[in-house]
Write a protein that holds these residues in place. Structure first.
Motif, short mmCIF file in Angstrom:
data_model
loop_
_atom_site.label_atom_id
_atom_site.label_comp_id
_atom_site.label_asym_id
_atom_site.label_seq_id
_atom_site.Cartn_x
_atom_site.Cartn_y
_atom_site.Cartn_z
N VAL A 17 -45.99 36.70 -8.61
CA VAL A 17 -44.93 35.80 -8.16
C VAL A 17 -44.36 36.27 -6.83
N ARG A 18 -44.12 37.55 -6.70
CA ARG A 18 -43.59 38.10 -5.45
C ARG A 18 -44.56 37.85 -4.29
N SER A 19 -45.83 38.01 -4.55
CA SER A 19 -46.84 37.79 -3.53
C SER A 19 -46.87 36.32 -3.09
N ILE A 20 -46.78 35.42 -4.03
CA ILE A 20 -46.76 33.99 -3.71
C ILE A 20 -45.50 33.64 -2.94
N GLU A 21 -44.37 34.18 -3.35
CA GLU A 21 -43.11 33.93 -2.64
C GLU A 21 -43.22 34.40 -1.20
N ASP A 22 -43.82 35.55 -0.97
CA ASP A 22 -43.99 36.06 0.38
C ASP A 22 -44.83 35.11 1.23
N MET A 23 -45.83 34.50 0.61
CA MET A 23 -46.73 33.60 1.33
C MET A 23 -46.04 32.31 1.79
N VAL A 24 -45.16 31.77 0.98
CA VAL A 24 -44.63 30.43 1.27
C VAL A 24 -43.16 30.39 1.65
N ILE A 29 -38.33 27.46 3.87
CA ILE A 29 -37.06 27.47 4.60
C ILE A 29 -37.10 26.46 5.74
N VAL A 30 -38.19 26.44 6.48
CA VAL A 30 -38.33 25.50 7.60
C VAL A 30 -38.32 24.06 7.09
N ALA A 31 -39.03 23.80 6.00
CA ALA A 31 -39.06 22.44 5.44
C ALA A 31 -37.66 22.00 5.02
N ARG A 32 -36.91 22.90 4.43
CA ARG A 32 -35.54 22.58 4.00
C ARG A 32 -34.67 22.28 5.21
N GLN A 33 -34.82 23.07 6.28
CA GLN A 33 -34.04 22.84 7.50
C GLN A 33 -34.38 21.49 8.13
N GLN A 34 -35.59 21.01 7.90
CA GLN A 34 -36.01 19.72 8.43
C GLN A 34 -35.66 18.57 7.48
N GLY A 35 -34.94 18.87 6.42
CA GLY A 35 -34.47 17.84 5.52
C GLY A 35 -35.42 17.46 4.40
N ALA A 36 -36.41 18.27 4.14
CA ALA A 36 -37.38 17.94 3.10
C ALA A 36 -36.74 17.96 1.72
N LYS A 37 -37.10 16.97 0.92
CA LYS A 37 -36.67 16.94 -0.47
C LYS A 37 -37.83 17.29 -1.39
N VAL A 50 -49.67 27.18 2.85
CA VAL A 50 -48.52 26.73 3.64
C VAL A 50 -47.85 25.57 2.91
N THR A 51 -46.62 25.32 3.31
CA THR A 51 -45.85 24.23 2.75
C THR A 51 -45.85 23.07 3.73
N GLU A 52 -46.10 21.87 3.22
CA GLU A 52 -46.00 20.65 4.02
C GLU A 52 -44.95 19.75 3.39
#
Length: 66
Positions: A17-24, A29-37, A50-52
């Protein structure tokens, strides 16, 4: 994905879980700042994840696609 492979079969669930958290984490954070729901986790050709930002019409809750 390489990091998970390096952890080997002795890795605990917490290690994975820690490894996956580090990856994404940064892309979340960037997606949230851009208003992603809603977001999608996507594996790139080099094995990184990566997160899209996903639109409501693209999202199928509870489904995994490959």
């Amino acid at each position: 994905m390489v990091k998970q492979k390096n952890l080997g079969t002795g890795a605990s669930a917490r290690d994975l879980v820690r490894s996956i958290e580090d990856m994404v984490s940064e892309s979340l954070i960037v997606a949230r700042q851009q208003g992603a729901k809603r977001v999608r986790l996507v594996t790139q050709e080099d094995g990184t994840v990566v997160t899209e930002i996903a639109s409501d019409t693209e999202t199928q809750l509870g489904r995994v696609s490959h």
